[in-house]
Design a protein around this motif. Structure first.
Motif, PDB file in Angstrom:
ATOM      1  N   ALA A 199      43.824  44.849  54.732  1.00 27.45           N
ATOM      2  CA  ALA A 199      43.015  44.924  53.474  1.00 27.45           C
ATOM      3  C   ALA A 199      43.553  44.453  52.070  1.00 27.45           C
ATOM      4  CB  ALA A 199      42.633  46.466  53.110  1.00 27.45           C
ATOM      5  N   PRO A 200      45.078  44.648  51.947  1.00 26.67           N
ATOM      6  CA  PRO A 200      45.608  43.921  50.651  1.00 26.67           C
ATOM      7  C   PRO A 200      45.562  42.677  50.789  1.00 26.67           C
ATOM      8  CG  PRO A 200      47.280  45.189  51.780  1.00 26.67           C
ATOM      9  CD  PRO A 200      45.995  45.558  52.430  1.00 26.67           C
ATOM     10  N   MET A 202      43.568  40.549  52.391  1.00 23.79           N
ATOM     11  CA  MET A 202      42.316  40.344  51.990  1.00 23.79           C
ATOM     12  C   MET A 202      41.955  39.962  50.591  1.00 23.79           C
ATOM     13  SD  MET A 202      39.510  38.761  52.946  1.00 23.79           S
ATOM     14  CE  MET A 202      40.027  38.698  54.672  1.00 23.79           C
ATOM     15  N   GLN A 203      42.345  40.935  49.874  1.00 23.41           N
ATOM     16  CA  GLN A 203      42.085  41.112  48.400  1.00 23.41           C
ATOM     17  C   GLN A 203      42.717  39.850  47.779  1.00 23.41           C
ATOM     18  OE1 GLN A 203      39.963  43.023  46.536  1.00 23.41           O
ATOM     19  NE2 GLN A 203      39.462  43.671  48.449  1.00 23.41           N
ATOM     20  N   ASP A 204      43.980  39.579  48.174  1.00 25.45           N
ATOM     21  CA  ASP A 204      44.689  38.424  47.525  1.00 25.45           C
ATOM     22  C   ASP A 204      44.115  37.083  47.982  1.00 25.45           C
ATOM     23  OD1 ASP A 204      46.216  39.947  46.069  1.00 25.45           O
ATOM     24  OD2 ASP A 204      48.148  39.234  46.882  1.00 25.45           O
ATOM     25  N   LEU A 205      43.540  36.930  49.090  1.00 23.52           N
ATOM     26  CA  LEU A 205      42.730  35.559  49.470  1.00 23.52           C
ATOM     27  C   LEU A 205      41.562  35.690  48.478  1.00 23.52           C
ATOM     28  CD1 LEU A 205      42.439  33.372  51.491  1.00 23.52           C
ATOM     29  CD2 LEU A 205      41.168  34.879  52.984  1.00 23.52           C
ATOM     30  N   LEU A 206      40.792  36.708  48.351  1.00 27.21           N
ATOM     31  CA  LEU A 206      39.685  36.836  47.654  1.00 27.21           C
ATOM     32  C   LEU A 206      40.001  36.365  46.107  1.00 27.21           C
ATOM     33  CD1 LEU A 206      37.654  39.740  49.012  1.00 27.21           C
ATOM     34  CD2 LEU A 206      36.914  37.545  49.009  1.00 27.21           C
ATOM     35  N   GLY A 207      41.166  36.649  45.655  1.00 27.47           N
ATOM     36  CA  GLY A 207      41.399  36.493  44.437  1.00 27.47           C
ATOM     37  C   GLY A 207      42.317  35.151  44.069  1.00 27.47           C
TER      38      GLY A 207
END
Length: 333
Positions: A199-200, A202-207
């Motif tokens: 999950a974290p 993925m958040q950095d990939l989105l960001g």
């Protein structure tokens, strides 16, 4: 009616009869416990943080499972050390069927190659109960990366060694091993950024903090929303969800297969009849449309199988991933 025991009965026989009575008395509670299981709530330890594939699959299965068993089934996340923290907690729990583990198969097939001094032996201290899903990994990139397909991506990687970074749930996780397969077979280099869970990462990939990721399925909603680009599947076959997206094998990385099997384990010594009951009930749950839909939404495929087949699958994966880990000199966190 006279008793068959008399004063003339040999002392050895009397002693043997007494010992037999004691043994029978000791066996009664165990037999009764197995017959009445489950008689209290069951805890399922997920050895990865909340929000990841293991967590989502566990919660999809445990809700209908508690209805089938007639007892609450509570999920507890205990992530860390590539799944070893939660795995150890379950391995050292009472073998009574009231503490289970939900894990990626990597903890059994991969971690012994990463951690030479594990605090427990996942093969000896845990028993396979039921597979839950075959989990695919999807190669996704941030939308601003100047590539539109897998061929362009591989060329871009080749032309920019060390300039791109990729996120993973941690060293030795299936997404990490998939990226190392890619680097080896495509002869490219990118910087690994390990996180404490999918999950974290993925958040950095989105960001936009990292450039790409082999996603175990939690980011497919963002692909559909246009927030990420899906370029390829790291499986031996195309995903039914994205039949137009090629596998890496199709574009030249022959034999590329980073699939893993997620499932349930119990402490070694758990009564066989409890394991059999759990396997039967979990397989029934996996056959329900609602659970199949939840697993399919992650890009996974429900994978009901016997405990023996689940264990054999881990043994096969141990050999193929072990060779990669040795070749790439990958070590645990």
């Amino acid at each position: 009616m006279r008793s068959f025991l008399t004063l003339s009965t040999p002392r050895r026989l009397l002693g043997a009869l007494a010992l037999a009575g004691v043994a029978s008395a000791l066996l009664l509670p165990a037999a009764a416990g197995a017959d009445t299981w489950p008689g209290k709530p069951i805890k399922v330890v997920v050895n990865f943080p909340a929000g990841g594939a293991a967590d989502q699959i566990a919660r999809a299965v445990t809700v209908p499972l508690q209805a089938a068993l007639g007892q609450p089934v509570v999920v507890e996340n205990r992530g860390g050390a590539g799944g070893n923290i939660g795995g150890e907690a379950v391995a050292k729990s009472p073998a009574d069927g009231y503490t289970l583990l939900m894990s990626s198969g990597g903890m059994v097939s991969v971690n012994p190659h990463l951690y030479p001094k594990m605090p427990f032996d996942p093969v000896k201290d845990l028993v396979p109960v039921a597979a839950a899903a075959r989990v695919l990994v999807f190669l996704e990139v941030r939308p601003t990366l100047p590539v539109n397909n897998i061929e362009e991506f591989l060329k871009y990687l080749k032309a920019n060694p060390g300039k791109l970074s990729f996120g993973t749930p941690g060293n030795g996780s299936s997404p990490h091993l998939a990226a190392e397969m890619l680097k080896t077979q495509a002869d490219v280099f990118a910087v690994h950024v390990p996180y404490r869970g999918a999950a974290p990462a993925m958040q950095d990939l989105l960001g936009g903090q990292v450039d790409f990721m082999f996603d175990p399925g939690i980011g497919l909603q963002h692909v559909k929303a246009g927030k990420l680009k899906l370029l390829a599947v790291g499986s031996s076959k195309r995903s039914p969800l994205f039949p137009d997206v090629p596998t890496l094998d199709e574009v030249g990385l022959k034999g590329f297969d980073a699939d893993t099997w997620f499932g349930f384990y119990a402490p070694a010594g758990t009564p066989a009849e409890v394991v059999t009951r759990l396997n039967r009930e979990i397989n029934k749950v996996l056959a329900t449309p609602a659970v199949q839909e939840r697993i399919n939404a992650l890009g996974g495929i429900p994978a009901p199988m016997s405990p023996a087949d689940f264990g054999a699958r881990a043994s096969i994966d141990s050999k193929r991933f072990g060779a990669l880990i040795k070749a790439r000199n990958i070590q645990g966190d």
